[in-house]
Design an enzyme around this catalytic site. Structure first.
Site, PDB file in Angstrom:
ATOM      1  N   LYS A 113       0.818  -1.208   0.000  1.00  0.00           N
ATOM      2  CA  LYS A 113       0.000   0.000   0.000  1.00  0.00           C
ATOM      3  C   LYS A 113       0.864   1.276   0.000  1.00  0.00           C
ATOM      4  O   LYS A 113       0.452   2.306  -0.493  1.00  0.00           O
ATOM      5  CB  LYS A 113      -0.922   0.033   1.228  1.00  0.00           C
ATOM      6  CG  LYS A 113      -1.833  -1.181   1.406  1.00  0.00           C
ATOM      7  CD  LYS A 113      -2.877  -1.274   0.307  1.00  0.00           C
ATOM      8  CE  LYS A 113      -4.028  -2.215   0.659  1.00  0.00           C
ATOM      9  NZ  LYS A 113      -3.648  -3.623   0.759  1.00  0.00           N
TER      10      LYS A 113
HETATM   11  C1  LIG Z   1      -4.294  -4.796   0.374  1.00  0.00           C
HETATM   12  C2  LIG Z   1      -3.471  -6.029   0.320  1.00  0.00           C
HETATM   13  C3  LIG Z   1      -3.722  -7.050  -0.622  1.00  0.00           C
HETATM   14  C4  LIG Z   1      -4.878  -6.976  -1.568  1.00  0.00           C
HETATM   15  O1  LIG Z   1      -4.703  -5.981  -2.544  1.00  0.00           O
HETATM   16  P1  LIG Z   1      -5.965  -5.441  -3.361  1.00  0.00           P
HETATM   17  O2  LIG Z   1      -5.423  -4.305  -4.160  1.00  0.00           O
HETATM   18  O3  LIG Z   1      -6.963  -4.981  -2.336  1.00  0.00           O
HETATM   19  O4  LIG Z   1      -6.482  -6.553  -4.171  1.00  0.00           O
HETATM   20  C5  LIG Z   1      -2.886  -8.139  -0.644  1.00  0.00           C
HETATM   21  N1  LIG Z   1      -1.853  -8.254   0.215  1.00  0.00           N
HETATM   22  C6  LIG Z   1      -1.583  -7.299   1.122  1.00  0.00           C
HETATM   23  C7  LIG Z   1      -0.449  -7.500   2.060  1.00  0.00           C
HETATM   24  C8  LIG Z   1      -2.371  -6.160   1.208  1.00  0.00           C
HETATM   25  O5  LIG Z   1      -2.087  -5.218   2.118  1.00  0.00           O
END
Ligand SMILES: *Cc1c(COP(=O)(O)O)cnc(C)c1O
Length: 496
Positions: A113
């Site tokens: 993120k």
């Molecule tokens: C948010 C997240 C995901 C999922 O990603 P999306 O974009 O919501 O599909 C997978 N792994 C981790 C560690 C995340 O923080």
């Protein structure tokens, strides 16, 4: 340069600039903003391959955020991809197990993120200046654990903003929770809700679409925006690393000209994999987009049957950031695949809201031919972490293990030997209990913080700075609320 505009997936009239789309977050008709067309790559790949992460980020984002001038965008990029990241490469690529792990977790909060949330506040601030907005921007965010901390970290003390984060109080890891509730910054607010991520996300979406409430905010000199992947300003920065990793393979002679790659993405809200799809639309040579789910396998079912059905119990798994039944960004995919059929989007989203399900016709199943959907059971995730470690001493977290586990199934299923990039979305230190348990006998009496040290000892890895001594930090946010009282909490925070 072609100018790119944005419009809602649900047919709302009119097109807007990228600044406006970033500020608004979500359209008033409930739709998501999408580019009216996709920019294409106008330099040969060998030229792009010479660029470092920031240069490439500028090249790609400039194509989408066409109303930002060069200086503005450069400033955003330089403020985002700096020493906050533990490696100057920003997104290293590690060859292992016959695949390439794209490590997206070297940012300040140890999950992918950060790749977008380190830049979003700067994009927002710039957009707000461009549009002469004098209102204070309230970032309202639902999190399954990682977005929340990344948004808090990104927006903390950013002038002219407040950030309010709702997380499922029992649905995040101990370390994720501690990262959030120790967040500093006078403009940060963190609230646990008695409910799951979908409750938090639905509650936030409802507030965004509450016209009366928005009016009230406006009168009080506030406006909402979103740090979730429903915000286009979060999605576009994620397109960059797919190009970056492909170009690196090309540069290192691992790929031939025009050779296609597979991309595996552990998926929750469908944002990260959608960014890979956008990269493909721009001309990245992609063979399959492999969508990996945990036991909350709605997307697996959808890709294999054309039926999206959220009417099932949400399971709490060892990959909590993917414990989601309503994958918001699928709406953007369907919009593209249906050639911008906003009526179809309105219908399926209405069905999803009213009946908890929708389906696409057998005929339209061909839309999904570029995707492969798979999922992993809990025991497979744990076995995968151990197998990978035993064979190579490489440590992966539970989310990445979902991806790798599904990739193995894909290979067995298809015998496809295309080079494959696996999005490695979190540091193993963020999900220490599960990772340590997978690798070694776990003493259940140890808390998650003690396990950080244990994991470091066992694997010989350094503890990332971001969570060193986290157990000793002061807890600054200690509120929980019922999922139905999100609105009144927001009112209280904003004193309106
Ligand atoms: C948010 C997240 C995901 C999922 O990603 P999306 O974009 O919501 O599909 C997978 N792994 C981790 C560690 C995340 O923080």
């Amino acid at each position: 340069m072609t100018e790119i505009f944005y419009k809602s997936t649900r047919g709302e009239n009119g097109i807007i600039t990228s600044s406006e789309a970033i500020i608004k977050g979500i359209a008033i008709d409930g739709g998501l903003y999408v580019p009216t067309s996709f920019p294409s790559i106008d330099l040969p790949f060998y030229e792009l391959a010479k660029m470092d992460y920031k240069e490439l980020a500028f090249y790609i984002m400039k194509k989408y955020f066409t109303d930002f001038d060069d200086r503005e965008l450069l400033e955003c990029i330089n403020s985002a991809y700096d020493e906050k990241f533990e490696t100057s490469e920003i997104a290293p690529l590690v060859e292992n197990q016959g695949a390439y792990f794209l490590e997206l977790y070297h940012g300040p909060t140890l999950a992918f993120k950060d790749m977008a949330l380190s830049i979003l506040p700067h994009l927002l601030k710039t957009a707000s200046k461009k549009l002469n907005i004098t209102k204070e921007i309230v970032i309202l965010t639902a999190t399954s654990g990682d977005t929340g901390k990344a948004a808090l970290e990104g927006f903390a003390n950013v002038e002219g903003t407040k950030v309010i984060v709702f997380y499922p109080s029992k649905g995040v890891s101990e370390i994720q929770k501690r990262q959030m509730i120790t967040q500093k910054g006078d403009n940060t607010f963190v609230i646990g809700i008695e409910g799951n991520f979908d409750d938090a996300q639905s509650g936030v979406k409802e507030l965004f679409n509450d016209i009366q409430f928005n009016r009230k905010l406006y009168e009080n000199n506030y406006m909402f925006s979103s740090a979730n992947s429903i915000n286009i300003g979060r999605l576009i920065p994620q397109v960059v690393y797919y190009f970056y990793s492909y170009l690196k393979l090309l540069r290192n002679g691992k790929l031939k000209k025009d050779e296609k790659i597979n991309i595996v993405v552990p998926t929750g809200n469908f944002g990260n994999i959608l960014a890979a799809f956008y990269a493909k639309k721009m001309g990245l040579p992609v063979n399959k987009l492999i969508c990996a789910s945990n036991e909350n396998n709605v997307l697996y079912d959808f890709i294999n049957t054309g039926i999206y059905d959220r009417r099932r119990e949400l399971k709490l798994t060892s990959s909590p950031s993917m414990d989601i039944l309503i994958s918001s960004n699928l709406e953007r995919l369907l919009y593209e695949l249906s050639s911008h059929d906003d009526e179809l989007i309105r219908n399926v989203m209405e069905n999803l809201k009213k009946e908890g399900r929708y389906e696409i016709t057998q005929e339209n199943m061909k839309w999904l031919k570029d995707f492969y959907g798979g999922f992993a059971y809990e025991n497979e995730i744990f076995d995968t972490i151990k197998d990978v470690y035993d064979s190579s001493k490489y440590v992966i977290d539970t989310h990445t293990a979902v991806a790798y586990s599904v990739y193995k199934k894909y290979k067995e299923d298809t015998r496809d030997n295309s080079k494959t990039i696996i999005a490695s979305t979190a540091s193993p230190f963020k999900f220490t209990r599960s990772v340590y348990k997978a690798l070694n006998e776990c003493d259940d009496n140890l808390n998650d913080f003690e396990l950080i040290n244990k994991l470091a000892e066992f694997t010989g890895l350094d503890i990332p700075n971001a969570i060193k001594d986290i157990e000793n930090r002061e807890i600054l946010h200690n509120y929980t609320c019922n999922k139905d009282s999100m609105k009144s909490i927001v009112k209280k925070i904003l004193k309106i």
